[in-house]
Scaffold this motif. Structure first.
Motif, PDB file in Angstrom:
ATOM      1  N   VAL A 248      -4.788 -84.582  90.558  1.00  0.00           N
ATOM      2  CA  VAL A 248      -4.338 -84.771  91.937  1.00  0.00           C
ATOM      3  C   VAL A 248      -5.570 -85.023  92.791  1.00  0.00           C
ATOM      4  CG1 VAL A 248      -3.215 -83.723  93.931  1.00  0.00           C
ATOM      5  CG2 VAL A 248      -2.299 -83.315  91.631  1.00  0.00           C
ATOM      6  N   HIS A 249      -5.610 -86.166  93.456  1.00  0.00           N
ATOM      7  CA  HIS A 249      -6.753 -86.537  94.291  1.00  0.00           C
ATOM      8  C   HIS A 249      -6.476 -86.129  95.734  1.00  0.00           C
ATOM      9  CE1 HIS A 249      -8.871 -89.198  91.328  1.00  0.00           C
ATOM     10  NE2 HIS A 249      -7.671 -89.128  90.771  1.00  0.00           N
ATOM     11  N   LEU A 250      -7.431 -85.429  96.358  1.00  0.00           N
ATOM     12  CA  LEU A 250      -7.334 -85.039  97.760  1.00  0.00           C
ATOM     13  C   LEU A 250      -8.204 -85.944  98.615  1.00  0.00           C
ATOM     14  CD1 LEU A 250      -7.496 -81.143  97.368  1.00  0.00           C
ATOM     15  CD2 LEU A 250      -5.490 -82.646  97.304  1.00  0.00           C
ATOM     16  N   ARG A 251      -7.862 -86.032  99.899  1.00  0.00           N
ATOM     17  CA  ARG A 251      -8.588 -86.939 100.786  1.00  0.00           C
ATOM     18  C   ARG A 251     -10.061 -86.578 100.917  1.00  0.00           C
ATOM     19  NH1 ARG A 251      -7.139 -90.897 103.785  1.00  0.00           N
ATOM     20  NH2 ARG A 251      -4.900 -90.431 103.560  1.00  0.00           N
ATOM     21  N   ASP A 252     -10.395 -85.301 100.776  1.00  0.00           N
ATOM     22  CA  ASP A 252     -11.799 -84.899 100.916  1.00  0.00           C
ATOM     23  C   ASP A 252     -12.620 -85.147  99.651  1.00  0.00           C
ATOM     24  OD1 ASP A 252     -10.967 -82.918  99.166  1.00  0.00           O
ATOM     25  OD2 ASP A 252     -11.083 -81.290 100.628  1.00  0.00           O
ATOM     26  N   GLY A 253     -12.019 -85.805  98.660  1.00  0.00           N
ATOM     27  CA  GLY A 253     -12.738 -86.167  97.449  1.00  0.00           C
ATOM     28  C   GLY A 253     -12.537 -85.234  96.279  1.00  0.00           C
ATOM     29  N   ARG A 254     -11.941 -84.091  96.510  1.00  0.00           N
ATOM     30  CA  ARG A 254     -11.720 -83.161  95.401  1.00  0.00           C
ATOM     31  C   ARG A 254     -10.639 -83.693  94.457  1.00  0.00           C
ATOM     32  NH1 ARG A 254     -10.659 -77.513  98.271  1.00  0.00           N
ATOM     33  NH2 ARG A 254      -9.871 -78.937  99.903  1.00  0.00           N
ATOM     34  N   ARG A 255     -10.758 -83.332  93.183  1.00  0.00           N
ATOM     35  CA  ARG A 255      -9.769 -83.668  92.173  1.00  0.00           C
ATOM     36  C   ARG A 255      -9.311 -82.387  91.493  1.00  0.00           C
ATOM     37  NH1 ARG A 255     -12.006 -88.125  88.209  1.00  0.00           N
ATOM     38  NH2 ARG A 255     -13.640 -86.535  88.019  1.00  0.00           N
ATOM     39  N   LEU A 256      -7.995 -82.226  91.413  1.00  0.00           N
ATOM     40  CA  LEU A 256      -7.429 -81.025  90.805  1.00  0.00           C
ATOM     41  C   LEU A 256      -6.817 -81.399  89.455  1.00  0.00           C
ATOM     42  CD1 LEU A 256      -5.554 -79.600  93.945  1.00  0.00           C
ATOM     43  CD2 LEU A 256      -7.900 -79.116  93.196  1.00  0.00           C
ATOM     44  N   PRO A 257      -7.454 -80.992  88.335  1.00  0.00           N
ATOM     45  CA  PRO A 257      -6.867 -81.282  87.025  1.00  0.00           C
ATOM     46  C   PRO A 257      -5.619 -80.441  86.803  1.00  0.00           C
ATOM     47  CG  PRO A 257      -8.802 -79.886  86.796  1.00  0.00           C
ATOM     48  CD  PRO A 257      -8.720 -80.254  88.244  1.00  0.00           C
ATOM     49  N   THR A 258      -4.597 -81.036  86.216  1.00  0.00           N
ATOM     50  CA  THR A 258      -3.339 -80.319  86.021  1.00  0.00           C
ATOM     51  C   THR A 258      -2.527 -80.971  84.907  1.00  0.00           C
ATOM     52  OG1 THR A 258      -1.352 -79.503  87.148  1.00  0.00           O
ATOM     53  CG2 THR A 258      -2.100 -81.707  87.744  1.00  0.00           C
ATOM     54  N   ASP A 259      -1.592 -80.205  84.371  1.00  0.00           N
ATOM     55  CA  ASP A 259      -0.667 -80.720  83.363  1.00  0.00           C
ATOM     56  C   ASP A 259       0.684 -81.092  83.965  1.00  0.00           C
ATOM     57  OD1 ASP A 259      -2.227 -80.090  80.778  1.00  0.00           O
ATOM     58  OD2 ASP A 259      -2.269 -78.198  81.884  1.00  0.00           O
ATOM     59  N   LEU A 260       0.928 -80.626  85.193  1.00  0.00           N
ATOM     60  CA  LEU A 260       2.242 -80.769  85.812  1.00  0.00           C
ATOM     61  C   LEU A 260       2.062 -80.804  87.320  1.00  0.00           C
ATOM     62  CD1 LEU A 260       5.263 -80.587  84.706  1.00  0.00           C
ATOM     63  CD2 LEU A 260       5.172 -78.192  85.400  1.00  0.00           C
ATOM     64  N   VAL A 261       2.811 -81.654  87.999  1.00  0.00           N
ATOM     65  CA  VAL A 261       2.801 -81.704  89.461  1.00  0.00           C
ATOM     66  C   VAL A 261       4.237 -81.546  89.950  1.00  0.00           C
ATOM     67  CG1 VAL A 261       2.287 -83.070  91.528  1.00  0.00           C
ATOM     68  CG2 VAL A 261       0.776 -83.206  89.532  1.00  0.00           C
ATOM     69  N   VAL A 262       4.431 -80.670  90.925  1.00  0.00           N
ATOM     70  CA  VAL A 262       5.750 -80.483  91.534  1.00  0.00           C
ATOM     71  C   VAL A 262       5.642 -80.823  93.012  1.00  0.00           C
ATOM     72  CG1 VAL A 262       7.644 -78.892  92.002  1.00  0.00           C
ATOM     73  CG2 VAL A 262       6.347 -78.676  89.871  1.00  0.00           C
ATOM     74  N   ILE A 263       6.475 -81.756  93.453  1.00  0.00           N
ATOM     75  CA  ILE A 263       6.490 -82.196  94.843  1.00  0.00           C
ATOM     76  C   ILE A 263       7.487 -81.349  95.622  1.00  0.00           C
ATOM     77  CG2 ILE A 263       6.798 -84.142  96.415  1.00  0.00           C
ATOM     78  CD1 ILE A 263       4.594 -84.635  94.409  1.00  0.00           C
TER      79      ILE A 263
END
Length: 451
Positions: A248-263
């Motif tokens: 998951v890419h955030l606007r401030d440049g951080r990236r969150l590694p994950t196996d699953l995303v829930v909106i």
């Protein structure tokens, strides 16, 4: 000729309308149209099924043959695609056709009506993010959503005990009650959870900042990472990994590694069917005190309806099971010509977060509530902060409450708010959650009304 009553929608409002109609109108021809193929079920219980606390059968409110038993023609898995208010017809087409069955086996049809209820509910909002349709990205609104998420997690071995050499990860985008109950469910299955919200507090639509802080403390104590004031800008598949995985890419440049995303970005009322028929809509379908729309013989109820709020007087969409049930009942009675009026509802919500219960009803306490404005905030908090109760009063009348645990009297508080009766002198006791105070006050007021 029997009266033709048609209901579009099979959740809380539609079910309540059926229960109001079927015992009273034996001679009517009652037809239900629902895009989902399932018998009626409780959305509230979906996260309990995800957590493994209940089995799938525990979701359902009635058996598959319940409709037949009460004399209802149920067109499950059928989509209402158009309403002709002049001819009083609903055009219905088959939904997703099961594998191995030809689409022509279920032909499009026109269903005539004398009275129509639109109870099409709301759908999860899916933000226009790059990667939103990647495998492993889910919403959590209905049974099909929950089933798809659970099947994916099982297939990938994300629940503990799992084949992965590490704990699986999940990122939730949005800080509403569905997200919080969903992440609680996945955390209980052994997943590492991160919650990402744009605002400076979680639960911004459900709780005041103080109570939201208590909820955040509970999340962190149970291993949930909370990332606030962060805006997701995209989701991407990670390369070079053995199992399917995401960033998951955030606007401030951080990236969150994950196996699953829930909106969990909230919901949007399904107004398209009504709007295309020329029925007046705003955020939802506009209704009067009888749940009637701008079209003759057409009613709306539930998450799709925009009805009066009993405190503010504004027209709002509630999105709660209790309000949908009451609106459906009122709509059903008015479809029979038994005039019954909606006196206004409340945005009453309850969420369970790692064993703690958060409840809110009415208007949220504002940080700048001042006595000079006729607004007073009464606050009680236990020494260890395991209980917090914040009640708003306007000129002696309760306007809202947010409680952290000690929620047993939430129904009584809702009654005091909806009736807007004078509670002067009782404010401190109500804020403390006196075991008998609320019910005693309610009974005294009830006696005074009947006198």
């Amino acid at each position: 000729m029997p009266r033709r009553l048609v209901i579009i929608g099979n959740s809380a409002a539609g079910l309540a309308a059926i229960k109001a109609l079927s015992p009273r109108e034996r001679r009517a021809r009652l037809t239900l149209i629902a895009s989902e193929r399932h018998p009626p079920y409780s959305r509230v219980l979906l996260t309990y099924w995800l957590s493994g606390k209940i089995n799938r059968d525990g979701l359902f409110l009635h058996s598959p043959d319940w409709y037949r038993q009460i004399g209802v023609t149920a067109l499950l898995g059928q989509r209402a695609v158009a309403i002709d208010t002049r001819r009083r017809e609903v055009r219905v087409e088959p939904g997703r056709v099961p594998r191995g069955r030809r689409r022509s086996a279920t032909r499009a049809a026109r269903i005539p009506y004398d009275q129509l209820l639109i109870a099409t509910g709301a759908q999860a909002q899916r933000p226009a993010l790059p990667g939103i349709d990647l495998p492993g990205v889910f919403c959590l609104r209905d049974l099909d959503d929950a089933a798809a998420l659970r099947a994916y997690a099982d297939q990938q071995g994300l629940f503990m005990p799992a084949a992965l050499p590490r704990r699986a990860r999940a990122v939730f985008l949005g800080g509403g009650p569905v997200c919080l109950q969903g992440l609680t469910a996945l955390a209980s299955r052994g997943m590492q959870v991160t919650l990402v919200v744009r605002s400076s507090t979680i639960l911004s639509q459900l709780a005041d900042a103080h109570t939201a802080g208590l909820a955040e403390r509970s999340l962190k104590a149970n291993g949930v990472r909370v990332v606030k004031q962060a805006e997701p800008v995209g989701i991407a598949a990670r390369s070079g990994t053995r199992a399917p995985a995401l960033h998951v890419h955030l606007r401030d440049g951080r990236r969150l590694p994950t196996d699953l995303v829930v909106i969990g970005k909230g919901t949007r009322p399904n107004t398209e069917l009504a709007a295309s028929a020329g029925i007046a809509t705003d955020v939802g379908i506009l209704v009067d005190e009888t749940m009637a729309t701008s079209a003759e013989g057409v009613f709306a109820a539930g998450d799709v309806a925009q009805a009066t709020h009993c405190v503010s007087g504004r027209k709002v969409c509630y999105g709660t099971w209790t309000n949908a049930t009451e609106q459906g009942r009122i709509a059903g009675l008015n479809m029979l010509g038994q005039r019954t009026e909606w006196t206004g509802g409340l945005n009453r919500n309850v969420a369970t977060i790692f064993g703690n219960t958060l409840g809110s009803v009415g208007l949220l306490p504002a940080a700048d509530a001042r006595r000079s404005d006729g607004v007073e905030l009464f606050h009680y908090q236990s020494r260890r902060r395991t209980v917090s109760r914040r009640l708003v009063f306007r000129q002696g009348r309760c306007a809202g409450a947010v409680v952290w645990n000690a929620v047993n009297d939430l129904g009584v508080l809702a009654g005091l708010i909806s009736t807007q009766r004078d509670c002067t002198g009782w404010e401190e006791r109500l804020a403390r959650g006196d075991a008998t105070c609320g019910e005693t006050l309610r009974q005294r007021l009830a006696r005074s009304w009947s006198a």
